[in-house]
Design a protein around this motif. Sequence first.
Motif, PDB file in Angstrom:
ATOM      1  N   SER A 149       0.838  -1.196   0.000  1.00 43.20           N
ATOM      2  CA  SER A 149       0.000   0.000   0.000  1.00 43.20           C
ATOM      3  C   SER A 149       0.879   1.255   0.000  1.00 43.20           C
ATOM      4  N   VAL A 150       0.587   2.226   0.879  1.00 44.06           N
ATOM      5  CA  VAL A 150       1.338   3.481   0.887  1.00 44.06           C
ATOM      6  C   VAL A 150       2.650   3.355   1.657  1.00 44.06           C
ATOM      7  N   PHE A 151       2.905   2.185   2.241  1.00 40.49           N
ATOM      8  CA  PHE A 151       4.144   1.966   2.980  1.00 40.49           C
ATOM      9  C   PHE A 151       5.237   1.487   2.026  1.00 40.49           C
ATOM     10  N   GLY A 152       6.460   1.604   2.466  1.00 40.45           N
ATOM     11  CA  GLY A 152       7.575   1.227   1.606  1.00 40.45           C
ATOM     12  C   GLY A 152       7.835  -0.258   1.548  1.00 40.45           C
ATOM     13  N   TYR A 153       7.250  -1.003   2.501  1.00 41.71           N
ATOM     14  CA  TYR A 153       7.540  -2.436   2.567  1.00 41.71           C
ATOM     15  C   TYR A 153       6.357  -3.141   3.221  1.00 41.71           C
ATOM     16  N   ALA A 154       6.143  -4.398   2.834  1.00 38.35           N
ATOM     17  CA  ALA A 154       4.976  -5.144   3.309  1.00 38.35           C
ATOM     18  C   ALA A 154       4.960  -5.297   4.824  1.00 38.35           C
ATOM     19  N   ASN A 155       6.122  -5.504   5.452  1.00 36.48           N
ATOM     20  CA  ASN A 155       6.152  -5.737   6.896  1.00 36.48           C
ATOM     21  C   ASN A 155       5.734  -4.494   7.683  1.00 36.48           C
ATOM     22  N   SER A 156       6.065  -3.320   7.183  1.00 37.46           N
ATOM     23  CA  SER A 156       5.628  -2.092   7.854  1.00 37.46           C
ATOM     24  C   SER A 156       4.108  -1.971   7.788  1.00 37.46           C
ATOM     25  N   LEU A 157       3.546  -2.259   6.619  1.00 37.58           N
ATOM     26  CA  LEU A 157       2.086  -2.252   6.489  1.00 37.58           C
ATOM     27  C   LEU A 157       1.468  -3.296   7.413  1.00 37.58           C
ATOM     28  N   ALA A 158       2.087  -4.472   7.502  1.00 40.45           N
ATOM     29  CA  ALA A 158       1.552  -5.534   8.354  1.00 40.45           C
ATOM     30  C   ALA A 158       1.497  -5.098   9.810  1.00 40.45           C
ATOM     31  N   ASN A 159       2.540  -4.441  10.297  1.00 42.71           N
ATOM     32  CA  ASN A 159       2.549  -3.982  11.684  1.00 42.71           C
ATOM     33  C   ASN A 159       1.492  -2.920  11.911  1.00 42.71           C
ATOM     34  N   PHE A 160       1.388  -1.977  10.983  1.00 45.19           N
ATOM     35  CA  PHE A 160       0.372  -0.924  11.076  1.00 45.19           C
ATOM     36  C   PHE A 160      -1.031  -1.534  11.105  1.00 45.19           C
ATOM     37  N   VAL A 379      11.853  -5.377  12.853  1.00 45.84           N
ATOM     38  CA  VAL A 379      12.003  -4.027  13.399  1.00 45.84           C
ATOM     39  C   VAL A 379      11.443  -3.058  12.366  1.00 45.84           C
ATOM     40  N   THR A 380      10.260  -2.523  12.659  1.00 46.75           N
ATOM     41  CA  THR A 380       9.590  -1.619  11.716  1.00 46.75           C
ATOM     42  C   THR A 380       9.500  -0.189  12.240  1.00 46.75           C
ATOM     43  N   LEU A 381      10.160   0.090  13.361  1.00 49.56           N
ATOM     44  CA  LEU A 381      10.087   1.450  13.903  1.00 49.56           C
ATOM     45  C   LEU A 381      10.809   2.473  13.039  1.00 49.56           C
ATOM     46  N   PHE A 382      11.587   1.997  12.053  1.00 51.19           N
ATOM     47  CA  PHE A 382      12.237   2.944  11.147  1.00 51.19           C
ATOM     48  C   PHE A 382      11.216   3.662  10.273  1.00 51.19           C
ATOM     49  N   ASP A 383      10.020   3.118  10.179  1.00 47.74           N
ATOM     50  CA  ASP A 383       8.916   3.833   9.540  1.00 47.74           C
ATOM     51  C   ASP A 383       8.216   4.643  10.619  1.00 47.74           C
ATOM     52  N   ALA A 384       8.251   5.963  10.499  1.00 49.40           N
ATOM     53  CA  ALA A 384       7.721   6.836  11.549  1.00 49.40           C
ATOM     54  C   ALA A 384       6.244   6.586  11.811  1.00 49.40           C
ATOM     55  N   ARG A 385       5.513   6.100  10.803  1.00 51.02           N
ATOM     56  CA  ARG A 385       4.080   5.865  10.974  1.00 51.02           C
ATOM     57  C   ARG A 385       3.815   4.714  11.932  1.00 51.02           C
ATOM     58  N   VAL A 386       4.678   3.723  11.932  1.00 47.90           N
ATOM     59  CA  VAL A 386       4.571   2.624  12.890  1.00 47.90           C
ATOM     60  C   VAL A 386       5.144   3.045  14.234  1.00 47.90           C
ATOM     61  N   ASN A 387       6.255   3.740  14.199  1.00 50.68           N
ATOM     62  CA  ASN A 387       6.933   4.177  15.421  1.00 50.68           C
ATOM     63  C   ASN A 387       6.013   5.031  16.286  1.00 50.68           C
ATOM     64  N   ILE A 388       5.340   5.994  15.672  1.00 48.35           N
ATOM     65  CA  ILE A 388       4.501   6.920  16.443  1.00 48.35           C
ATOM     66  C   ILE A 388       3.340   6.196  17.097  1.00 48.35           C
ATOM     67  N   LEU A 389       2.810   5.172  16.430  1.00 49.39           N
ATOM     68  CA  LEU A 389       1.691   4.441  17.016  1.00 49.39           C
ATOM     69  C   LEU A 389       2.115   3.722  18.293  1.00 49.39           C
TER      70      LEU A 389
END
Length: 412
Positions: A149-160, A379-389
Motif C-alpha cells: 500500500s502506501v508503505f515502503g515495505y509489506a512488513n511495515s504495512l503488516a505492523n500498522f 524491526v519496523t520502527l524505522f517507519d515513523a508511521r509505525v513508530n509513532i503508534l
Amino acid sequence: MMRPQRGLYLGLLIFPLSPLLGGIAIVGVTAWYWWQKGRSQLQQPLTWSFGLAAFLLLLSSLQAHDPSISLLGLANFLPFMAIFLASRALIQHPQHRQHLSDVIVLSSLPVAIIGLGQQYLGWHGPIRFGWLISWELEVGGTPPGRMASVFGYANSLANFSLIAWTLAIGLTLQAWRSQQTSRVAAGLILICLNSAVLLATSSRNSWGVAVLMALIYGIILGWHWLLGVIGAIAALIFGAAFGPPPLQSPLQTLVPRAIWARLNDDLYPYRPIETLRTTQWQFAWDLSQERPLWGWGLRQFPQLYQEHTGVWLGHPHNLPLMLLSETGILATLALGLPIGWIYYQAVRHLKQQQSQPDLIALTLLLAFTATSLFHLVDVTLFDARVNILGWLLLAALDDGKSIPQYKKPEIS
C-alpha cells in the motif's frame, strides 16, 4: 475535546497518507505542550527516566565507529520520546483513549483500500504531490506479491494493520456491549478490511500475533467457542503446511496456497543462510558480547553484517538484540525499564477490576502488546508511521499514576 487533542488526532489521522502533514500537526501539538507545560514536565520522574535513556543513547552514538551515522539514528528515538511525554498528558481520560483508538482504526481505511487496489485492481504509482505525498505503490507490492500500500515495505504495512485490526476488534466489542448498531457494522467492515490486508502482506509475524490476540480476547471475555474456532482453523492450516503426506494433500486443497506455502517456505524454497533470522540474531548477540556497555552505535549493524557475510540487511529483525548490539546494555535498560513499568502497571490495573474489564483499556494494552511482539521478529520502527503508534499506545496506557508525579506547591 480540547484543541491540543484535536491537533494530535488530526495529525494521526492523515499521518499514514502524508507523514509530512501529519508530522507537522503532531510535532506542533508536542511543541505547544512543551512550551506551556515544559517546566512541570521536567519535574516528573518519568521525564528524567527517558532523559537518562536519551543521554545514554547519545553517548553510545558518540563512541560508534562512525558517529555521524549513529547520530542520525537518534532520530528514530529522541523525537518520539518527546512526543510520548507530551501525549501522555493529553490522553488522560477514557474519552481521550476512545478517540485515539477510533482515529487509528479510521486511518487504516484509506490504507486498506489503496492496498487492495494495488494488489487486485492493478493500481500503481509512483504517486507524488510535492513533499506532501510520496507513494511508490509498486505493481504487485513490495516485495513482489506482498501488499505494501502506501508503505515502503509489506512488513511495515503488516505492523500498522495489526495495530488497527486489534483496536478495531476491541472497539467493535465495546460498541456491541453498548448496543451501538451502526458502530458495530462499521467496526466489522474495518476488521474485515484489515484482515484482508494482513493476509495480503504475507507476514507470518503478523499472522501469528493476530491469532494470539484473538485467543487473548476469547480467554478474557470467556468466549470458549472462539477458542474452538481458532484452534480448528489453526489445526487445518498447520496440517496443510506441515502434516504428513496422506493428510497434507487434501488439506492443501482447502487452505489457500498463499497461506500454507508461506508458512512452510514452499513459496520461497531457497533462502541463503545469511538471510535467516537465526543467523542475524546470533551475529547481533555476538556483537553485544564484544562491546556490552556501549554497543557499536546506532545504524552500525548493516555495515558490520555486510562486512561479515557479504549481505546487506538493515537490522537484525529483533529490537532488543538490535538495541543491545548497537547501544549497549546501559541504554537498553534505561529505555526498556520505564516502558516495562508502565506496561506492568497497566496490566495490574486491569487485573484489579472486579467486574467486566474496561474494553478500551484492554484493547489499547493488546494493541501495544501486538506491536511489541512484532518487534521481536522484525524491526519496523524505522517507519515513523509505525513508530509513532507504538509511543502513542504507550502514552494511552499510562494513566499518570504509574510513576509518582511531583506537583508544584500552590502559592496562596
